[in-house]
Design an enzyme around this catalytic site. Structure first.
Site, short mmCIF file in Angstrom:
data_model
loop_
_atom_site.label_atom_id
_atom_site.label_comp_id
_atom_site.label_asym_id
_atom_site.label_seq_id
_atom_site.Cartn_x
_atom_site.Cartn_y
_atom_site.Cartn_z
N LEU A 134 -2.72 -22.58 -25.27
CA LEU A 134 -2.54 -23.62 -24.25
C LEU A 134 -2.72 -23.07 -22.84
O LEU A 134 -2.84 -23.83 -21.88
CB LEU A 134 -1.15 -24.25 -24.37
CG LEU A 134 -0.88 -25.14 -25.60
CD1 LEU A 134 0.61 -25.42 -25.73
CD2 LEU A 134 -1.67 -26.45 -25.52
N GLY A 175 3.40 -25.50 -29.26
CA GLY A 175 4.40 -24.90 -28.38
C GLY A 175 5.42 -24.13 -29.18
O GLY A 175 5.35 -24.06 -30.42
N SER A 194 12.06 -33.63 -28.27
CA SER A 194 13.02 -33.19 -29.28
C SER A 194 14.40 -33.76 -28.98
O SER A 194 14.75 -34.00 -27.81
CB SER A 194 13.09 -31.67 -29.29
OG SER A 194 14.21 -31.24 -30.05
N TYR A 219 14.56 -24.23 -24.72
CA TYR A 219 13.63 -25.05 -25.51
C TYR A 219 13.84 -26.55 -25.20
O TYR A 219 12.89 -27.27 -24.87
CB TYR A 219 13.86 -24.76 -27.00
CG TYR A 219 13.27 -25.78 -27.94
CD1 TYR A 219 11.89 -25.88 -28.10
CD2 TYR A 219 14.08 -26.65 -28.66
CE1 TYR A 219 11.35 -26.84 -28.95
CE2 TYR A 219 13.55 -27.60 -29.52
CZ TYR A 219 12.19 -27.69 -29.65
OH TYR A 219 11.65 -28.62 -30.50
N1 LIG Z 1 9.65 -30.14 -37.02
C1 LIG Z 1 10.64 -30.77 -36.44
O1 LIG Z 1 11.54 -31.26 -37.10
C2 LIG Z 1 10.67 -30.94 -34.95
C3 LIG Z 1 11.83 -31.47 -34.34
C4 LIG Z 1 11.83 -31.67 -32.97
C5 LIG Z 1 10.70 -31.37 -32.22
N2 LIG Z 1 9.61 -30.83 -32.84
C6 LIG Z 1 8.46 -30.46 -32.01
O2 LIG Z 1 7.26 -30.79 -32.71
C7 LIG Z 1 6.28 -29.80 -32.49
C8 LIG Z 1 5.81 -29.21 -33.82
O3 LIG Z 1 6.93 -28.66 -34.48
P1 LIG Z 1 6.77 -27.74 -35.75
O4 LIG Z 1 8.03 -27.82 -36.52
O5 LIG Z 1 5.49 -28.03 -36.44
O6 LIG Z 1 6.68 -26.31 -35.05
P2 LIG Z 1 5.83 -25.04 -35.51
O7 LIG Z 1 6.45 -23.88 -34.81
O8 LIG Z 1 5.72 -24.98 -37.00
O9 LIG Z 1 4.38 -25.34 -34.92
C9 LIG Z 1 4.07 -25.15 -33.57
C10 LIG Z 1 2.61 -24.75 -33.51
O10 LIG Z 1 2.26 -24.57 -32.12
C11 LIG Z 1 1.42 -23.43 -32.03
N3 LIG Z 1 1.57 -22.84 -30.70
C12 LIG Z 1 2.66 -22.25 -30.17
N4 LIG Z 1 2.40 -21.81 -28.94
C13 LIG Z 1 1.11 -22.13 -28.69
C14 LIG Z 1 0.26 -21.93 -27.57
N5 LIG Z 1 0.70 -21.29 -26.48
N6 LIG Z 1 -1.00 -22.38 -27.63
C15 LIG Z 1 -1.46 -23.02 -28.75
N7 LIG Z 1 -0.70 -23.23 -29.84
C16 LIG Z 1 0.57 -22.79 -29.80
C17 LIG Z 1 1.93 -22.47 -33.11
O11 LIG Z 1 0.93 -21.54 -33.48
C18 LIG Z 1 2.32 -23.42 -34.22
O12 LIG Z 1 1.27 -23.59 -35.15
C19 LIG Z 1 6.89 -28.77 -31.56
O13 LIG Z 1 6.54 -29.09 -30.22
C20 LIG Z 1 8.37 -28.97 -31.75
O14 LIG Z 1 9.11 -28.59 -30.61
C21 LIG Z 1 9.58 -30.60 -34.17
#
Ligand SMILES: NC(=O)c1ccc[n+]([C@@H]2O[C@H](COP(=O)([O-])OP(=O)(O)OC[C@H]3O[C@@H](n4cnc5c(N)ncnc54)[C@H](O)[C@@H]3O)[C@@H](O)[C@H]2O)c1
Length: 269
Positions: free
Chosen positions: A50, A71, A109, A138
């Protein structure tokens, strides 16, 4: 706005990205994938950070909408959160503005409001306009993302639905998750509603299924046309028997943010 077809999915290699790659094409979307890590089985995915503004500009060019999941998804140092979640989200919105992408779905979130006491007994559900009380750096970065989305709507007319996701996994694994669980299928329903609803401006919604033990108000999500089909209650008996009921004397049971209040899981990288 015509219904979007081509959608950029950032964070496509992650947990939620992987689930959505499986579920969203059935709604008719063509997904363009973006992640700092390669996406298994997807040689056309864009592998970029990003921080790479040129790659972002190219990634958003010609898409109808963006689902922004990329992220740091756990607690980390402020510097790492600043780079990936705050600067990174800004970079994405700047690219979207420059290329005229009209609609973004932002993965916010529940940790943007994690220090909010959870409702008990007959307490009302937590509304979307409850004061933000992030529980971590976060969560703070998600508050920033929501405010950035508001600014880009007010200033540039770019629309966003900020989804305060609870816990999106195939099944809930804790008693807390019975209240905040978002089934993957309901997540796809919610993202589809967020992509296709008319005139959303900047709308904040909670992202969870129709859980019997729900803590927050889904009115703004339902107003987009979201109709959740799942309820975590089918898992309740087993989880409560194994873990016991929530204990209001424990901070990690007393606030929305759960474990993020006391001992947040940390980003391993
Ligand atoms: N899974 C949940 O229950 C949940 C709950 C609340 C919020 N979220 C939000 O949803 C999103 C996805 O969650 P998740 O559980 O799949 O997380 P995850 O950590 O499995 O996936 C995040 C992805 O973002 C990529 N990433 C991180 N930094 C990056 C960068 N600088 N440039 C490009 N790519 C980058 C990572 O490689 C990873 O594949 C996140 O933003 C998270 O905060 C998820």
């Amino acid at each position: 706005m015509p219904a979007p077809r081509t959608v950029l999915l950032t964070g496509a290699a992650g947990g939620l990205g992987t689930l959505m790659r499986g579920l969203l094409p059935a709604y008719g979307y063509e997904l363009r994938l973006f992640d700092v890590h390669p996406v298994d089985g997807e040689p056309d995915a864009i592998t970029a950070d990003l921080a790479d503004t040129d790659a972002l500009r190219e990634a958003v060019r010609g898409v109808d909408a963006i689902i922004h999941l990329a992220g740091i998804s756990l607690e980390s140092t402020f510097d790492k959160i600043l780079r990936a979640n705050i600067q990174g989200t800004y970079n994405l919105y700047e690219a979207a503005r420059a290329e005229g992408v009209a609609r973004t779905v932002f993965a916010s979130s529940n940790h943007a409001v994690g220090f909010t006491p959870r409702p008990r007994g007959d307490d009302p559900l937590i509304p979307v306009d409850t004061p933000r009380r992030p529980d971590t750096y976060y969560g703070l970065s998600k508050c920033f993302g929501e405010d950035l989305a508001q600014l880009y709507w007010d200033l540039h007319g770019l629309e966003t639905v900020s989804v305060r996701i609870g816990s999106c996994f195939a099944e809930p694994s804790t008693v807390r998750m019975l209240s905040v669980w978002l089934s993957p299928e309901d997540c796809a329903r919610l993202f589809h509603a967020a992509l296709t609803a008319e005139n959303v401006g900047h709308t904040v919604v909670y992202g969870s299924s129709a859980n019997t033990r729900l803590w927050w108000d889904l009115t703004s999500a339902r107003a987009l046309g979201y109709e959740p089909q799942d309820d975590s209650e089918q898992y309740a008996e087993k989880l409560v028997a194994a873990q016991g009921p929530l204990d209001p004397a424990r901070p990690d049971h007393a606030y929305l943010g759960g474990q993020f209040i006391t001992d947040p899981p940390r980003w391993p990288h």
